[in-house]
Design a protein around this motif. Structure first.
Motif, PDB file in Angstrom:
ATOM      1  N   ASN A   1      31.520  26.623  51.299  1.00 17.98           N
ATOM      2  CA  ASN A   1      31.008  26.584  49.930  1.00 17.98           C
ATOM      3  C   ASN A   1      31.969  27.294  48.985  1.00 17.98           C
ATOM      4  N   GLU A   2      32.260  26.634  47.865  1.00 17.05           N
ATOM      5  CA  GLU A   2      33.082  27.216  46.803  1.00 17.05           C
ATOM      6  C   GLU A   2      34.410  27.783  47.312  1.00 17.05           C
ATOM      7  N   GLY A   3      35.052  26.969  48.167  1.00 19.96           N
ATOM      8  CA  GLY A   3      36.392  27.303  48.630  1.00 19.96           C
ATOM      9  C   GLY A   3      36.459  28.292  49.774  1.00 19.96           C
ATOM     10  N   LYS A   4      35.322  28.695  50.310  1.00 20.44           N
ATOM     11  CA  LYS A   4      35.307  29.689  51.388  1.00 20.44           C
ATOM     12  C   LYS A   4      34.477  29.190  52.564  1.00 20.44           C
ATOM     13  N   SER A   5      34.808  29.718  53.757  1.00 23.22           N
ATOM     14  CA  SER A   5      34.009  29.473  54.959  1.00 23.22           C
ATOM     15  C   SER A   5      33.615  30.822  55.544  1.00 23.22           C
ATOM     16  N   PHE A   6      32.323  30.992  55.826  1.00 27.98           N
ATOM     17  CA  PHE A   6      31.851  32.280  56.342  1.00 27.98           C
ATOM     18  C   PHE A   6      30.550  32.057  57.105  1.00 27.98           C
ATOM     19  N   GLU A   7      30.246  32.945  58.029  1.00 29.97           N
ATOM     20  CA  GLU A   7      29.020  32.810  58.810  1.00 29.97           C
ATOM     21  C   GLU A   7      27.878  33.549  58.123  1.00 29.97           C
ATOM     22  N   ALA A   8      26.725  32.898  58.021  1.00 31.27           N
ATOM     23  CA  ALA A   8      25.558  33.519  57.395  1.00 31.27           C
ATOM     24  C   ALA A   8      24.300  32.733  57.738  1.00 31.27           C
ATOM     25  N   ASP A   9      23.161  33.327  57.367  1.00 30.88           N
ATOM     26  CA  ASP A   9      21.867  32.671  57.470  1.00 30.88           C
ATOM     27  C   ASP A   9      21.455  32.195  56.076  1.00 30.88           C
ATOM     28  N   VAL A  10      20.596  31.200  56.044  1.00 29.72           N
ATOM     29  CA  VAL A  10      20.057  30.708  54.767  1.00 29.72           C
ATOM     30  C   VAL A  10      18.549  30.566  54.904  1.00 29.72           C
ATOM     31  N   PHE A  11      17.832  31.160  53.940  1.00 26.66           N
ATOM     32  CA  PHE A  11      16.367  31.045  53.933  1.00 26.66           C
ATOM     33  C   PHE A  11      15.945  30.179  52.755  1.00 26.66           C
ATOM     34  N   ILE A  12      15.133  29.163  53.059  1.00 24.58           N
ATOM     35  CA  ILE A  12      14.693  28.178  52.068  1.00 24.58           C
ATOM     36  C   ILE A  12      13.178  28.266  51.936  1.00 24.58           C
ATOM     37  N   ARG A  13      12.734  28.332  50.688  1.00 29.16           N
ATOM     38  CA  ARG A  13      11.285  28.331  50.459  1.00 29.16           C
ATOM     39  C   ARG A  13      10.947  27.440  49.257  1.00 29.16           C
ATOM     40  N   GLU A  14       9.924  26.589  49.429  1.00 27.37           N
ATOM     41  CA  GLU A  14       9.447  25.721  48.342  1.00 27.37           C
ATOM     42  C   GLU A  14      10.576  24.947  47.669  1.00 27.37           C
TER      43      GLU A  14
END
Length: 444
Positions: free
Chosen positions: A13-26
């Motif tokens: 995303n936006e020119g970078k690669s990195f490890e992370a979690d994503v939380f989605i609600r509604e």
């Protein structure tokens, strides 16, 4: 499903690669971070997978209404979602042509009930519907489409006075198909005189020439500069046209932008011998030099967006002789995996693919809160496995027409999950059609 937790993804995303979690609600991305510890209705283990913003395809032909023997919004939106495309913008050359506000509203009604992906529809311009064009709501509609070359029905705009009026009075983005009709007709007459009905697909780029493209696209640029219009030229197919565009300023400041399509980045005129009408598109697939120049313009930001021009026809239609076979083919299901192959070949970076297929369409069209993996944005996301090959077969083609120019090809990557506006619409070959996509909105 109101909440989803994606764990241990490699986010691009936006020119970078990195490890992370994503939380989605509604429907929205609520949190991006390491080791998010929240209870979710659905948890996805994304270890070893890459999480990209969902692709936004700014040029598709889903054939509904009027041509549903070829495709439907339902079937093609499913194919798009399976290919990692979460939003599409559809063209007006359906039957009837989308040239009134009432007909435009009809399409939105169909999509709201039938589209698995997010959607928008272009308003079509003709030589005599200026009053209807000017009623178009820029908050609700992606743009105005002009065919400055061959098209379906009444949609060829070849009256210079009309073009001057559209470019001078339309505040919205004007998307153009640029091929000079007079040049093409002259070439076709010459080929018919020489070959009769024995014209072959290999001759397609000699009929729909670089000259025809440049004459039309350079005129569109001239009109846009004269009137200060917001111009977006679709499916650039020639090296010479790339010189019409600039990378001197950021995309958000550009008034004149351009799109490249998958087929013009992948195929060349050398492929007609094997593929024939299956790669017959307008504008035509041209030389390897044209193909390489288009890719270079994508890489150096003269060309801003990568899209598909997905335009299905039936197998029976494409099997006809060159003169009878229509132009166009299905691409939404395999566009992203095709570009990921080009990443594997070292032709383009994964970050650049994300920029051209997600970020830039959102910037180009001023789409509200989509195209990026950002907190507060709509959760339009795709998980891809870069090390899981996927072979294109008749059995796994999801477009209604049931063929693909990529048939038999083994892509190096595959799409595992697609999330559309927070809804897990696709997971490892299975669709969840409990929720439809959302109508795209535009910042004005």
């Amino acid at each position: 499903m109101s909440s989803i937790l994606i764990k241990s993804a490699t986010i691009v995303n936006e020119g970078k690669s990195f490890e992370a979690d994503v939380f989605i609600r509604e429907g929205r991305i609520e949190q991006i971070g390491s080791n998010i510890d929240k209870k979710a209705d659905k948890e996805i283990n994304a270890e070893g997978l890459h999480l990209l913003p969902g692709c936004i395809d700014d040029q598709v032909h889903f054939r509904e209404p009027g041509l549903t023997h070829k495709a439907e919004i339902f079937t093609e939106s499913r194919a798009a979602v399976a290919g990692g495309i979460t939003s599409f913008m559809e063209m007006p050359n359906t039957v009837p042509n989308t040239v009134t506000q009432a007909l435009l509203a009809d399409k939105y009604a169909i999509a709201s009930a039938r589209s698995l992906a997010n959607y928008s529809f272009f308003m079509g311009a003709t030589n005599d519907n200026m009053e209807e064009v000017l009623k178009t709501d820029p908050r609700q509609v992606c743009g105005i489409k002009i065919f400055m070359g061959s098209s379906t029905g009444n949609m060829l705009v070849d009256n210079e006075k009309t073009l001057q009026t559209i470019f001078s009075s339309t505040p919205m983005l004007i998307a153009t198909h640029c091929e000079d009709e007079e040049t093409i007709r002259r070439n076709m007459e010459a080929f018919k005189a020489q070959y009769g009905d024995q014209i072959t697909p290999e001759m397609h780029p000699q009929i729909r020439t670089a000259e025809a493209c440049y004459k039309s696209s350079s005129f569109a640029v001239e009109l846009a500069k004269k009137h200060g219009s917001r111009l977006h030229i679709l499916h650039i197919s020639t090296a010479i046209e790339t010189g019409l565009f600039s990378n001197a300023i950021p995309l958000s400041e550009k008034r004149i932008t351009a799109e490249a399509c998958i087929h013009h980045l992948w195929f060349s005129d050398k492929d007609y011998a094997e593929k024939g009408n299956w790669i017959k598109w307008n504008p035509a697939v041209k030389s390897e030099q044209d193909r390489d120049a288009i890719l270079q313009a994508v890489l150096d930001d003269r060309i801003d967006v990568i899209a598909t021009d997905h335009a299905p026809h039936t197998i029976e239609e494409k099997k006809q002789s060159y003169l009878q076979a229509p132009s166009g083919g299905p691409l939404v299901q395999h566009a992203l995996t095709a570009m990921l192959d080009m990443v594997a070949q070292g032709k383009i970076s994964l970050e650049k693919v994300v920029e051209k297929m997600a970020h830039n369409p959102a910037i180009c069209f001023n789409i509200e809160k989509r195209g990026f993996i950002r907190e507060g944005y709509w959760a339009d996301l795709v998980l891809v496995d870069l090390n899981k090959p996927s072979v294109v077969t008749k059995e796994n083609i999801l477009s209604k027409c049931k063929w693909s120019p990529f048939e038999g090809h083994s892509f190096r990557s595959s799409v595992s999950h697609t999330i559309v506006s927070g809804h897990l619409a696709y997971e490892n070959g299975t669709f969840n059609e409990a929720k439809q996509g959302e109508r795209l909105l535009f910042n004005v």
